[in-house]
Scaffold this active site. Structure first.
Site, PDB file in Angstrom:
ATOM      1  N   ARG A   1       0.830  -1.189   0.000  1.00 24.10           N
ATOM      2  CA  ARG A   1       0.000   0.000   0.000  1.00 24.10           C
ATOM      3  C   ARG A   1       0.874   1.252   0.000  1.00 24.10           C
ATOM      4  O   ARG A   1       1.040   1.923   1.009  1.00 24.10           O
ATOM      5  CB  ARG A   1      -0.925  -0.018   1.216  1.00 24.10           C
TER       6      ARG A   1
ATOM      7  N   GLN B   1      -0.491   2.230  -6.385  1.00 26.96           N
ATOM      8  CA  GLN B   1      -1.956   2.256  -6.412  1.00 26.96           C
ATOM      9  C   GLN B   1      -2.513   1.773  -7.748  1.00 26.96           C
ATOM     10  O   GLN B   1      -3.523   1.072  -7.789  1.00 26.96           O
ATOM     11  CB  GLN B   1      -2.458   3.664  -6.113  1.00 26.96           C
TER      12      GLN B   1
ATOM     13  N   ASP C   1      -2.722  -2.120  -7.918  1.00 30.50           N
ATOM     14  CA  ASP C   1      -3.396  -2.800  -6.810  1.00 30.50           C
ATOM     15  C   ASP C   1      -4.669  -3.509  -7.277  1.00 30.50           C
ATOM     16  O   ASP C   1      -5.720  -2.901  -7.430  1.00 30.50           O
ATOM     17  CB  ASP C   1      -3.722  -1.774  -5.726  1.00 30.50           C
TER      18      ASP C   1
ATOM     19  N   SER D   1      -7.801  -3.440  -4.786  1.00 31.98           N
ATOM     20  CA  SER D   1      -8.607  -2.216  -4.784  1.00 31.98           C
ATOM     21  C   SER D   1      -9.492  -2.142  -6.021  1.00 31.98           C
ATOM     22  O   SER D   1     -10.681  -1.838  -5.934  1.00 31.98           O
ATOM     23  CB  SER D   1      -7.696  -0.985  -4.706  1.00 31.98           C
TER      24      SER D   1
ATOM     25  N   TYR E   1      -4.777  -1.022   7.850  1.00 29.77           N
ATOM     26  CA  TYR E   1      -5.660  -2.144   8.113  1.00 29.77           C
ATOM     27  C   TYR E   1      -6.172  -2.095   9.550  1.00 29.77           C
ATOM     28  O   TYR E   1      -5.571  -1.486  10.428  1.00 29.77           O
ATOM     29  CB  TYR E   1      -4.928  -3.470   7.894  1.00 29.77           C
TER      30      TYR E   1
END
Length: 434
Positions: free
Chosen positions: A128, A133, A136, A139, A236
């Site tokens: 992360r 991004q 990912d 996601s 998280y």
């Protein structure tokens, strides 16, 4: 180097790991690309479209894979006993496998990749960090899963979502509770709001309160001192104490009685999904209420949910659809394929088009690499006494002489293994599970 995109053979999987758009990009980077015939049909992508983009379309999966340097997949290869085809056996030693590998749920597969001398990258372990991004997969896929979950709920719900004022009377708005405010949960909130529901959401991570409220939802949580410390540096949720869980459960038990729709998304990497909705809670819910359990494949957040089934208990429907992103395969494939392209592109060797040169000290590579050169290298799966990984950095095309499929090749010592889906945590949702 040759990139191969095989057809996905696991049940309930309609996605594909490359689109004609990404095929063109790979060709532009100097790779040759081959696609198995029919690989994209579940995502409305024809063989003709791939051919027009410059890919070779191959009917025989063995012919496709036996000389492939890089294999792109959505789900991990089939192993012996898992289907009609042993896909891993078709990969040549030295091949690079890039996929959602779900190693926590199939720990035996990690040592199998090492034994086969396949360099395997589990894309759901993407760190992360900001520059990752666009790579990912959890996601991108969880976002669509959250959207689709609301549509599944609406399909099973016997009433309308928005308030409607008509000459014949007023239809009250549906009330929806989203349990877990990760990527899937946030999209579920937004989608339910767009459909006109009154939305509330719960999560044990303090940072999610503002996110829920920014989308027009009401945040539901026991906000004590433990709650304020309930988030890891990686974003998280932490495992909460038994005392906090009891207080939160009591609050949710009262809240859930008023709900028409409940969507649960909580997952903890490497462990069974936490039960958020108990049998007693189900008994207290309205007749005709609908729950969608996005964690059903990892044990389920709703007591009594069953993978692949819509179960009715006490007049309440529990929806346990398998592989929710695959139920919106066209967009899911497009986003997933772009994630893989964004992962590969930075590691194309400068001055040597069509060749990968991984920097094994890069956080993106270290985070996703499971095996390398016949050794398990990921810290979650490598044996404590494992030898250091080989020093070679450039992934060169393998020699032309490759043993035919099914021929035994010298194997490296087997390693051990690791999980996840989606992000983590007893209230973080499918941020990371593709």
């Amino acid at each position: 180097m040759k990139i191969a995109i095989p057809k996905e053979r696991r049940p309930h999987e309609l996605r594909v790991a490359a689109t004609p758009e990404t095929v063109k990009k790979y060709k532009g980077l100097g790779f040759t690309v081959a696609v198995e015939s029919g690989a994209g049909l579940g995502a409305a992508l024809t063989d003709e479209a791939y051919a027009a983009a410059g890919a070779e379309v191959v009917a025989d999966p063995a012919a496709l894979l036996r000389d492939a340097d890089i294999v792109l997949k959505v789900q991990r290869p089939l192993l012996p006993g898992e289907g009609d085809l042993d896909e891993l056996a078709l990969l040549k030693p030295g091949a690079i496998l890039i996929s959602g590998l779900n190693p926590y749920m199939a720990p035996e597969s990690v040592s199998a990749y090492a034994t086969a001398r396949v360099d395997a990258f589990a894309m759901e372990f993407m760190p992360r960090i900001t520059r990752a991004q666009s790579m990912d997969i959890l996601s991108s896929q969880s976002n669509l899963a959250g959207y689709r979950a609301v549509l599944e709920a609406a399909n099973e719900f016997g009433r309308a979502f928005p308030m409607m004022m008509t000459a014949a009377g007023t239809v009250p708005p549906a009330r929806a509770l989203i349990m877990g405010v990760g990527v899937a949960g946030l999209q579920a909130i937004a989608t339910a709001k767009r459909l006109g529901a009154v939305v509330s959401a719960t999560d044990v991570r303090p940072a999610t309160k503002e996110q829920v409220e920014s989308l027009g939802g009401t945040f539901v949580a026991v906000m004590d001192e433990e709650f304020a410390q309930a988030q890891t540096a990686g974003g998280y949720a932490k495992e909460m104490s038994a005392e906090y869980k009891a207080k939160q459960a009591a609050l949710i038990a009262e809240t859930i009685k008023k709900q028409d729709i409940v969507i649960t998304t909580a997952l903890i990497p490497g462990r069974k999904a936490p039960v958020l909705v108990t049998d007693d809670m189900l008994k207290s819910m309205k007749q005709g209420a609908v729950l969608v359990d996005l964690a059903v494949e990892q044990g389920g957040n709703v007591e009594g949910s069953k993978p692949g089934e819509v179960v009715e208990r006490y007049g309440v429907k529990i929806v346990g659809r398998i592989n929710m992103p695959s139920r919106i395969a066209v967009d899911a494939s497009a986003l997933y394929a772009k994630n893989l392209l964004n992962f590969i592109t930075p590691f194309v060797a400068k001055g040597s088009p069509g060749t990968l040169a991984f920097n094994w000290d890069d956080d993106v590579v270290k985070g996703t690499a499971l095996t390398r050169g016949g050794t398990v290298v990921h810290s979650a799966f490598a044996p404590k006494d494992a030898a250091p990984a080989p020093a070679a950095v450039v992934a060169e095309p393998a020699p032309a002489a490759v043993p035919p499929a099914g021929t035994e090749v010298p194997s490296a010592p087997a390693g051990t293994v690791k999980v996840v889906d989606t992000p983590a945590a007893p209230s973080a949702d499918n941020d990371k599970n593709a």
